[in-house]
Design a protein around this motif. Structure first.
Motif, mmCIF file in Angstrom:
data_model
loop_
_atom_site.group_PDB
_atom_site.id
_atom_site.type_symbol
_atom_site.label_atom_id
_atom_site.label_comp_id
_atom_site.label_asym_id
_atom_site.label_seq_id
_atom_site.Cartn_x
_atom_site.Cartn_y
_atom_site.Cartn_z
ATOM 1 N N TYR A 54 14.664 12.134 -2.789
ATOM 2 C CA TYR A 54 14.844 11.604 -1.431
ATOM 3 C C TYR A 54 13.752 12.054 -0.464
ATOM 4 O O TYR A 54 13.502 11.378 0.529
ATOM 5 N N ASP A 55 13.112 13.196 -0.755
ATOM 6 C CA ASP A 55 12.003 13.614 0.112
ATOM 7 C C ASP A 55 10.847 12.613 0.001
ATOM 8 O O ASP A 55 10.234 12.234 0.993
ATOM 9 N N LYS A 56 10.617 12.203 -1.228
ATOM 10 C CA LYS A 56 9.547 11.241 -1.455
ATOM 11 C C LYS A 56 9.927 9.880 -0.858
ATOM 12 O O LYS A 56 9.095 9.204 -0.246
ATOM 13 N N LEU A 57 11.182 9.520 -1.034
ATOM 14 C CA LEU A 57 11.642 8.237 -0.488
ATOM 15 C C LEU A 57 11.529 8.238 1.039
ATOM 16 O O LEU A 57 11.163 7.246 1.657
ATOM 17 N N ARG A 58 11.808 9.387 1.630
ATOM 18 C CA ARG A 58 11.689 9.531 3.083
ATOM 19 C C ARG A 58 10.217 9.374 3.513
ATOM 20 O O ARG A 58 9.905 8.697 4.505
ATOM 21 N N ALA A 59 9.332 10.009 2.737
ATOM 22 C CA ALA A 59 7.900 9.914 3.064
ATOM 23 C C ALA A 59 7.431 8.460 2.952
ATOM 24 O O ALA A 59 6.664 7.976 3.789
ATOM 25 N N PHE A 60 7.927 7.775 1.942
ATOM 26 C CA PHE A 60 7.597 6.358 1.755
ATOM 27 C C PHE A 60 8.114 5.542 2.948
ATOM 28 O O PHE A 60 7.407 4.722 3.540
ATOM 29 N N HIS A 61 9.349 5.811 3.324
ATOM 30 C CA HIS A 61 9.937 5.135 4.484
ATOM 31 C C HIS A 61 9.118 5.382 5.744
ATOM 32 O O HIS A 61 8.817 4.466 6.515
ATOM 33 N N ASP A 62 8.746 6.651 5.959
ATOM 34 C CA ASP A 62 8.008 7.003 7.178
ATOM 35 C C ASP A 62 6.640 6.330 7.218
ATOM 36 O O ASP A 62 6.166 5.918 8.281
ATOM 37 N N GLU A 63 6.031 6.222 6.052
ATOM 38 C CA GLU A 63 4.722 5.552 5.960
ATOM 39 C C GLU A 63 4.864 4.071 6.350
ATOM 40 O O GLU A 63 4.027 3.516 7.063
ATOM 41 N N ASN A 121 0.826 -1.219 0.000
ATOM 42 C CA ASN A 121 0.000 0.000 0.000
ATOM 43 C C ASN A 121 0.858 1.268 0.000
ATOM 44 O O ASN A 121 0.541 2.239 -0.686
ATOM 45 N N ALA A 122 1.932 1.258 0.789
ATOM 46 C CA ALA A 122 2.812 2.436 0.832
ATOM 47 C C ALA A 122 3.449 2.634 -0.542
ATOM 48 O O ALA A 122 3.549 3.759 -1.044
ATOM 49 N N HIS A 123 3.849 1.526 -1.162
ATOM 50 C CA HIS A 123 4.470 1.629 -2.484
ATOM 51 C C HIS A 123 3.470 2.181 -3.504
ATOM 52 O O HIS A 123 3.782 3.070 -4.296
ATOM 53 N N HIS A 124 2.259 1.661 -3.431
ATOM 54 C CA HIS A 124 1.226 2.107 -4.371
ATOM 55 C C HIS A 124 0.892 3.590 -4.157
ATOM 56 O O HIS A 124 0.592 4.319 -5.104
ATOM 57 N N LYS A 125 0.957 4.030 -2.901
ATOM 58 C CA LYS A 125 0.644 5.431 -2.596
ATOM 59 C C LYS A 125 1.733 6.375 -3.130
ATOM 60 O O LYS A 125 1.428 7.386 -3.739
ATOM 61 N N TYR A 126 2.981 6.031 -2.885
ATOM 62 C CA TYR A 126 4.069 6.948 -3.257
ATOM 63 C C TYR A 126 4.612 6.733 -4.659
ATOM 64 O O TYR A 126 5.146 7.656 -5.267
ATOM 65 N N TYR A 127 4.507 5.516 -5.136
ATOM 66 C CA TYR A 127 5.044 5.222 -6.473
ATOM 67 C C TYR A 127 4.003 4.531 -7.352
ATOM 68 O O TYR A 127 4.237 3.447 -7.877
#
Ligand SMILES: Cc1cc2nc3c(=O)[nH]c(=O)nc-3n(C[C@H](O)[C@H](O)[C@H](O)COP(=O)(O)O)c2cc1C
Length: 322
Positions: free
Chosen positions: A252-261, A28-34
């Protein structure tokens, strides 16, 4: 067929199932951010038993209301009756493709004659497939298969493929290693080529794809064998680069948001920081590939024992990319 130039980002990608990693929180996190990086998420296996098609944990992972993207469930069993019952349940939830796992190399799975263990006994495999495809005839779901090329010898594939060819397999996903290799050695591409030339099935390649050049090479292999462009399945490469292979400029901001999710999601469903940290550490064994020269940080993550120190290291890691 005329050779066309293709960028890897024009190929359809399927997210491989990775037990313990790509559960619904990750998907779900992957689908949300990517969104759009992959067309489909293959879920880690469900292992049905006599009394129950799935455990509460397996059910929670696959129920549609916990899943945002397009998901294909996978079943690991050597019992045709368990397979069909479980597939029926998944079909009732709305799933129309059910994947059969013939690739899991784990010692305990193989010892029970499941996963890649099923590749060792051709008659039993044939009988299993005959029964599950017969049962599926009156059902709206289709069966796809994810397989290795053999158990102990890659040439087993020459006998396996004719068996697969007898059934209306929706997709035959081939990971060209044998069971005993686990993930060692290089994928054996000659067997993929053999499959392309000796099967009318939809052959999907899986194994060791980590960049755009790898994707192009697979595309070329299909073209050289007069096959249409085909989706490929990717696992670890996408854990390393969840944003896909097309762009070298990592956001990296997006990657960070994905990580945090992900971190938040795991904290919500797991009991205690220790389990959450275990999950995140496993993820970082792959994700660290998105950070150049980060060996020291990787070691710190591996060794950290509290959420506070984990957060400090991750802050420093992302901070260093600004
Ligand atoms: C930690 C881990 C868990 C895996 N779990 C599954 C699984 O549940 N079902 C399955 O079919 N394959 C599983 N695999 C295999 C992957 O789906 C994939 O076939 C393999 O990693 C090779 O592809 P890759 O090089 O793109 O990662 C797993 C692999 C790893 C490393």
């Amino acid at each position: 067929m005329k050779e066309t130039v293709i960028r890897g980002n024009e190929m359809e990608l399927l997210f491989a199932p990775l037990e313990g990693v790509t559960g619904y929180i990750y998907r779900n996190a992957h689908h949300k951010y990517y969104p759009g990086v992959v067309s489909t998420y293959y879920a880690p296996f469900i292992s049905p038993a006599k009394e129950k098609s799935m455990t509460p944990r397996e059910l929670r992972d696959i129920v549609p209301h916990n899943n945002d993207g397009c998901v294909v469930p996978q079943i690991l069993t050597n019992n045709a009756d368990y397979f069909s019952k479980c597939a029926r349940k998944l079909c009732d939830m709305g799933y129309r493709e059910i994947n059969l796992n013939l690739g899991c190399p784990s010692g305990t799975v193989v010892a029970k004659g499941k996963g890649a263990g099923m590749l060792a006994d051709l008659d039993t495999l044939d009988a299993f497939l005959e029964t599950v495809f017969e049962a599926a005839k009156s059902e709206p779901y289709r069966i796809s298969v994810k397989t290795r090329i053999g158990k102990t010898d890659p040439d087993e594939f020459y006998e396996l493929l004719p068996i697969f060819n007898r059934y209306p397999i929706e997709k035959l996903i081939v990971h060209p290693r044998i069971q005993k290799e686990f993930y060692k050695n290089k994928p054996r591409m000659t067997y993929v080529e053999y499959a392309l030339n000796n099967s009318a099935l939809n052959i999907i390649y899986n194994g060791d794809l980590t960049n755009d050049a790898d994707l192009k090479q697979i595309h070329k292999l299909y073209q050289q064998n007069n096959k249409e462009i085909s989706p490929v399945m990717i696992g670890r490469g996408l854990l390393m680069k969840p944003y896909g292979f097309a762009d070298d400029n990592v956001d990296y901001d997006k990657l960070r948001a994905f990580h945090d999710e992900l971190l938040m999601g795991y904290r919500e469903i797991m009991s205690g920081d220790k389990n959450t940290l275990y999950r995140m550490k496993e993820l970082w064994t792959y994700l660290i590939a998105s950070f150049p020269d980060a060996d020291k940080m990787a070691k710190q993550i591996r060794k950290c024992e509290s959420m506070e120190s984990y957060n400090r290291i991750v802050d420093a890691l992302f901070g260093g990319m600004k």
